[in-house]
Design an enzyme around this catalytic site. Structure first.
Site, short mmCIF file in Angstrom:
data_model
loop_
_atom_site.label_atom_id
_atom_site.label_comp_id
_atom_site.label_asym_id
_atom_site.label_seq_id
_atom_site.Cartn_x
_atom_site.Cartn_y
_atom_site.Cartn_z
N GLU A 46 0.82 -1.20 0.00
CA GLU A 46 0.00 0.00 0.00
C GLU A 46 0.86 1.26 0.00
O GLU A 46 0.56 2.23 -0.70
CB GLU A 46 -0.92 0.01 1.23
CG GLU A 46 -1.89 -1.16 1.28
CD GLU A 46 -1.38 -2.35 2.05
OE1 GLU A 46 -2.19 -3.01 2.73
OE2 GLU A 46 -0.16 -2.64 1.99
N TRP A 164 19.91 -39.26 -14.03
CA TRP A 164 18.72 -38.49 -13.69
C TRP A 164 17.49 -39.20 -14.24
O TRP A 164 17.48 -39.58 -15.41
CB TRP A 164 18.80 -37.07 -14.24
CG TRP A 164 19.91 -36.28 -13.65
CD1 TRP A 164 21.10 -35.97 -14.22
CD2 TRP A 164 19.90 -35.65 -12.37
NE1 TRP A 164 21.86 -35.20 -13.37
CE2 TRP A 164 21.13 -34.99 -12.22
CE3 TRP A 164 19.00 -35.59 -11.32
CZ2 TRP A 164 21.46 -34.27 -11.08
CZ3 TRP A 164 19.33 -34.87 -10.19
CH2 TRP A 164 20.55 -34.22 -10.08
N LEU A 198 21.13 -28.54 -2.23
CA LEU A 198 19.82 -28.01 -1.83
C LEU A 198 19.75 -26.49 -1.85
O LEU A 198 18.92 -25.88 -1.17
CB LEU A 198 19.42 -28.53 -0.43
CG LEU A 198 19.28 -30.05 -0.30
CD1 LEU A 198 18.88 -30.41 1.13
CD2 LEU A 198 18.28 -30.61 -1.29
#
Length: 356
Positions: A46, A164, A198
């Site tokens: 805002e 993979w 990660l």
């Protein structure tokens, strides 16, 4: 309001632990200012919109994706800023259940004679902030389990090799889910088997690196684990009998009581919520993924399915206790299905998980 939601989504990776909020100021269909909350500690949506509008804000309608705050946190109350700017009407998508807001923003606006309407695009706004709302309403983060698998639900060959199964586009997509998460959580088994990083690896500057959380009840973390050598916060969770380890400055050690030799997952979730975590991305093996599901803590499954078959000897996705009957099977509902490269991304949510 749709534009305000677009703006709010720009803070997807950066507002933790705050909600993602956008604001548009308009006279009729003429936009005079817009803004979004860019990062915790910075101006709220805002205030950004009011700054952009200047004096044109007087008499305008404010479209805001979350109830304006009414308390002094790191910044002054947005409800007061809207009043001071002479806003005539405020349209809000989603209520804010945070105890210091929770209707107080509406009350302050109405007390100043400002018309308030609620609920426009509520579902879309709550979807954007499901982690924040989960933390405030339920006392735990929104927990998302990510797995890459074959068509027959296998996540690795029998010898553990998994790199993979899914395509490069799917692995790139995972990076975006990491970036929006408060923490990426794994177990010590995955650390020992795969030595993952990660971290977030996206092109361009990273807004913030999510915390990496490792559940390691017996304190078996190798000193040379790759995730310890990468900058960005790491929370190493062990049992209570271990002496505090010597770790790099960005690694925090947390001791929790064990149940049956394991770190209790509900306590982990509540502890992370108390620390301000909104969304948790679990990237782990079948045992920990299954434990989250069995505990009723898997709000969402993020599954990348490759068009290949690994066979019955390959490792499954979820290791859980045997079920007495089919009625006891954890149930999920479809949320979305999308092609990602040569794979399919399936998102499912626990049948009784909020939001619907």
């Amino acid at each position: 309001m749709l534009r305000a939601l677009e703006l709010a989504a720009r803070g997807l990776d950066t507002t933790h632990p705050n909600p993602r909020v956008g604001c548009v100021l308009a006279h009729g269909d003429r936009v005079v200012g817009e803004g979004w909350h860019e990062r915790a500690g910075g101006p709220h949506a805002e205030v950004m919109a009011l700054r952009a509008a200047g004096s044109a804000a007087r008499g305008a309608t404010a479209y805001v994706t979350l109830e304006p705050c009414a308390h002094h946190g790191r910044t002054p109350p947005c409800a007061d800023a809207l009043v001071a700017a002479g806003i005539a009407r405020v349209v809000v998508a989603s209520d804010d259940p945070y105890p210091e807001v929770n209707g107080a923003g509406y009350a302050r606006l109405r007390a100043a004679g400002i018309e308030v309407d609620r609920g426009l695009c509520r579902v879309e706004a709550e979807e954007l902030n499901l982690g924040f709302l989960s933390r405030v309403r339920r006392g735990r983060p929104w927990i998302r389990i990510k797995l890459g698998m074959s068509l027959d639900g296998r996540t690795a060959l029998a010898d553990g090799r998994s790199q993979w199964i899914t395509c490069a586009a799917a692995r790139d997509d995972v990076q975006r889910w990491r970036a929006r998460s408060s923490s990426v959580l794994t177990g010590i088994g995955t650390v020992l088997a795969d030595d993952p990083r990660l971290d977030v690896r996206l092109p361009g500057p990273i807004g913030r690196m999510p915390q990496r959380v490792v559940l390691d009840p017996l304190g078996r973390m190798p000193a040379d684990a790759r995730l310890l050598g990468i900058e960005g916060p790491v929370l190493w969770v062990t049992g209570p009998q271990l002496p505090p380890p010597v770790t790099p400055a960005h690694v925090e050690h947390l001791s929790l009581p064990l149940e049956g030799g394991r770190v209790p997952l509900r306590l982990v979730a509540e502890t992370l919520a108390a620390r301000g975590d909104n969304e948790i991305l679990v990237e782990a093996g079948a045992r920990l993924a299954g434990a989250f599901v069995a505990a009723g803590l898997a709000d969402e499954l993020l599954l990348y399915v490759a068009p290949r078959l690994l066979g019955a000897d390959a490792r499954g996705a979820f290791l859980m206790p045997a079920l007495p009957d089919l009625d006891a099977a954890p149930s999920f509902r479809w949320h979305s299905i999308a092609a990602v490269g040569s794979d399919q991304r399936l998102i499912l949510r626990q049948a009784d998980a909020w939001p619907t």
